[in-house]
Scaffold this motif. Sequence first.
Motif, short mmCIF file in Angstrom:
data_model
loop_
_atom_site.label_atom_id
_atom_site.label_comp_id
_atom_site.label_asym_id
_atom_site.label_seq_id
_atom_site.Cartn_x
_atom_site.Cartn_y
_atom_site.Cartn_z
N SER A 396 0.78 -1.30 0.24
CA SER A 396 -0.14 -0.14 0.20
C SER A 396 0.62 1.12 -0.20
CB SER A 396 -0.53 0.16 1.58
OG SER A 396 -1.56 1.10 1.23
N ILE A 397 0.20 2.47 -0.47
CA ILE A 397 0.89 4.09 -0.22
C ILE A 397 -0.33 4.14 0.10
CG2 ILE A 397 2.01 5.54 -1.78
CD1 ILE A 397 2.91 3.56 -3.69
N ILE A 398 0.36 5.63 1.32
CA ILE A 398 -1.05 6.30 1.89
C ILE A 398 -0.10 7.50 1.65
CG2 ILE A 398 -1.56 6.96 3.85
CD1 ILE A 398 0.07 3.73 4.26
N GLN A 399 -0.85 8.44 0.82
CA GLN A 399 -0.53 9.75 0.58
C GLN A 399 -1.27 10.51 2.40
OE1 GLN A 399 -1.78 12.03 -2.45
NE2 GLN A 399 -0.54 14.19 -2.09
N LEU A 431 -3.57 2.22 -2.91
CA LEU A 431 -3.38 3.13 -3.05
C LEU A 431 -4.64 4.08 -1.80
CD1 LEU A 431 -2.36 4.33 -6.55
CD2 LEU A 431 -0.66 3.74 -4.57
N ILE A 432 -4.03 4.94 -1.02
CA ILE A 432 -5.09 6.20 -0.53
C ILE A 432 -4.43 6.92 -0.48
CG2 ILE A 432 -5.84 6.05 2.32
CD1 ILE A 432 -5.52 3.07 2.51
N ASP A 433 -5.45 7.82 -0.66
CA ASP A 433 -5.35 9.31 -1.03
C ASP A 433 -6.10 10.07 0.84
OD1 ASP A 433 -5.27 11.95 -0.80
OD2 ASP A 433 -6.82 12.00 -2.72
N ASP A 458 -7.93 7.08 12.85
CA ASP A 458 -9.26 5.61 12.77
C ASP A 458 -9.42 5.53 11.33
OD1 ASP A 458 -8.49 5.20 15.05
OD2 ASP A 458 -10.36 6.39 15.89
N LEU A 459 -9.96 6.87 10.39
CA LEU A 459 -10.83 6.34 9.11
C LEU A 459 -9.11 6.25 8.38
CD1 LEU A 459 -13.46 7.79 7.98
CD2 LEU A 459 -11.90 9.47 7.45
N ILE A 460 -8.02 6.24 8.21
CA ILE A 460 -7.39 5.74 7.48
C ILE A 460 -7.42 4.53 8.14
CG2 ILE A 460 -4.81 5.68 7.26
CD1 ILE A 460 -4.75 8.45 7.55
N LEU A 461 -6.92 3.66 8.67
CA LEU A 461 -6.95 2.53 9.07
C LEU A 461 -8.00 1.50 8.55
CD1 LEU A 461 -5.53 2.33 12.70
CD2 LEU A 461 -3.96 1.77 10.99
N LYS A 462 -9.32 2.26 9.00
CA LYS A 462 -10.74 1.75 8.47
C LYS A 462 -10.48 1.87 6.71
CE LYS A 462 -15.87 1.89 8.25
NZ LYS A 462 -15.51 1.27 7.53
N ILE A 463 -10.29 2.36 6.12
CA ILE A 463 -10.15 2.39 4.43
C ILE A 463 -9.08 1.14 4.27
CG2 ILE A 463 -8.94 4.20 3.93
CD1 ILE A 463 -11.24 5.09 1.80
N TYR A 464 -8.08 1.77 5.03
CA TYR A 464 -7.03 0.21 4.94
C TYR A 464 -7.46 -1.16 4.59
CZ TYR A 464 -2.84 -2.54 5.83
OH TYR A 464 -1.57 -3.67 5.43
N ASN A 465 -8.61 -1.19 5.72
CA ASN A 465 -8.45 -2.67 6.17
C ASN A 465 -9.81 -3.11 5.32
OD1 ASN A 465 -7.81 -4.00 8.12
ND2 ASN A 465 -8.22 -2.91 9.49
N VAL A 478 -11.90 13.37 4.82
CA VAL A 478 -12.58 13.03 3.11
C VAL A 478 -11.12 11.63 3.43
CG1 VAL A 478 -12.72 12.46 1.13
CG2 VAL A 478 -13.40 14.34 2.71
N VAL A 479 -11.08 10.12 3.24
CA VAL A 479 -9.88 9.58 2.88
C VAL A 479 -11.09 8.72 1.00
CG1 VAL A 479 -9.13 7.95 3.28
CG2 VAL A 479 -9.57 9.43 4.67
N GLU A 480 -10.07 8.33 0.60
CA GLU A 480 -10.29 7.66 -0.99
C GLU A 480 -9.76 6.20 -0.76
OE1 GLU A 480 -11.58 8.79 -5.08
OE2 GLU A 480 -11.13 10.35 -4.10
#
Length: 600
Positions: A396-399, A431-433, A458-465, A478-480
């Motif tokens: 994964s890559i997180i901006q 990929l996570i923005d 929490d939001l970043i980890l949720k969308i990662y999961n 906002v996380v995408e």
Amino acid sequence: MSINERQNLTNKNIQEKANLIWEIATNLSGPYKPHEYGKVILPMTVIKRFDDALRDTKMAVVEQKRIVDERNLNEKAKDAVLKKVARHDFYNCSKFDFQTLLSDPDNIRENFEAYLQGFSDNVVDIINRFKFYEQIKTLSDANLLYQIISEFNSKKADMSPDKITSNDMGYIFEELIRKFSESYDEEAGAHFTARDIIYLMAELLIINEKEDIRANGCYKTAYDMAMGTSQMLGCLEERIKEVNPEAELKLFGEELNEETYAIAKADMLIKGGNADNMKYGDTLISGDSDNPLKDQFRGYEFDYIISNPPFGIDWKKERKFVESEYEKQGYDGRFGPGLPSISDGQMLFLLNGVKKLKQTGRMAIIQNGSSLFVGDAGSGPSEIRRYLIENDLLESIIQLPNDLFYNTGIATYIWVIAKSKEIRRKGKVQLIDSSKCFAKRRKNIGNKRVDLSDECVDLILKIYNDFTDEELKQNGLVVESKVFANSYFGYTKVTVETPLKDEKGELVLKKGKPQPDKSKRDSEIIPLGEDIDAYIAKNVTPYNPDAYLDRSLDKVGYEIPFTRIFYKFVPPTPSSEIEKDIKGLEAEESALMKELFENE
């Protein structure tokens, strides 16, 4: 404990200590400029912390030193006995401490140097890394040494471990280094990474194992190849022990800056870890070279790697070592996939981490945007991306949001590397923005204008999961996320030739073959998996019927077009609205002009 609660550990006690030490530093005005205060204050802070930690056992150590000297024990045996009596992995066997030094002002320099020489060898190494004896002479010549020691001997300056935890001490050092750096407009972020970022990286490393660690504990190793003051390692250990206090994490770190290395080693000594695992060296210099600064962890493998190596910094001084390892060792060494531009060594650190990961290991490493796309097909950076993706190492890559770091406002990314992905992630990259997921700070620290709050993490980890294409919105955050097959990032760069023709318009042949007109040579970027002949027939031949491909020049490349992938089209303002706005401004201008001339 939440990230917000951890962040709030910069409490009154910590701030008081940092402010007190900074006030002591102002006494140095004259012989020292503000940006030079750290040459005195950082080592003095470390030494005072050692002194306070040893306070309860000091007299017993001095007495034991007399006994072991009478017994003529060898140095190794003496060292072991004195450490046992000191109840630390270090000791001081001189007759002086900070308090007794003040009883003899006339001999303060000689006594202070004797006191420093009474420390165990591991502390002496730390003091020498600060080049502190040069500062003692300067302080003595300026009649400031007694005053500085006196200030550090105040009750408020008590830094014993029962008063200030190792975690708190880390915050104090961060605050001091930031103050010294800002006084010289130096990049404070070169020394440390903000803890909100580290805690997110730590969560990403242990996220798949958290429940197992909670239930069964663990015995694992962690490594930081550019450790600074070792706070990344400390935060990772802290997080794992919050999951299970019985979990064990053995820490290893390497650092080239002598002062920050000294702080890291001192911190490890104070908290009872193995300070020998904190190494002074240059990670990029081959471990088999004769250079004394060579990589200290050649042949090691680790469960976790967490690091924020320098980016935008050249590797000229390591060039001959890196190129030699690349040419002689290939994939048996660290740099087999390729070498980046000499102007930026961050991808060399990335490759070093990949080589040092266990087969079940995970790495979270900071990179800037250039690692995503810099380099044409066949170049070093492209080949490094190709190696990571084709070997299914890139998870994964997180901006991150801009303005999150102390020393830069540019876009930064966490790359998550996994030697053994979950089954659902195999063959894919997420990929996570999260560039729009931040909490604004009330007070900026350097370039750091925003934080990652608990809600953000929490939001970043949720969308990662969730591991799917989705956009999450919550309280203005906002996380995408977008998930792609590995092959999505690859392409073939093909060379399109146009036949050379003579003045009569006839083909120029050589051994019966058309010769290319090099002035008309072109190239096409064709996604992997797409039929190249069909692509050319559709996109090239209709416009250049004579065109042909020289397939011997084909090159496969990889890039990660993060910005393009997450680009959101914003339609332009309709011309009717623009016209309406213009007319409104014209009417407003006419009214103002009329009012102006009427008043005259």
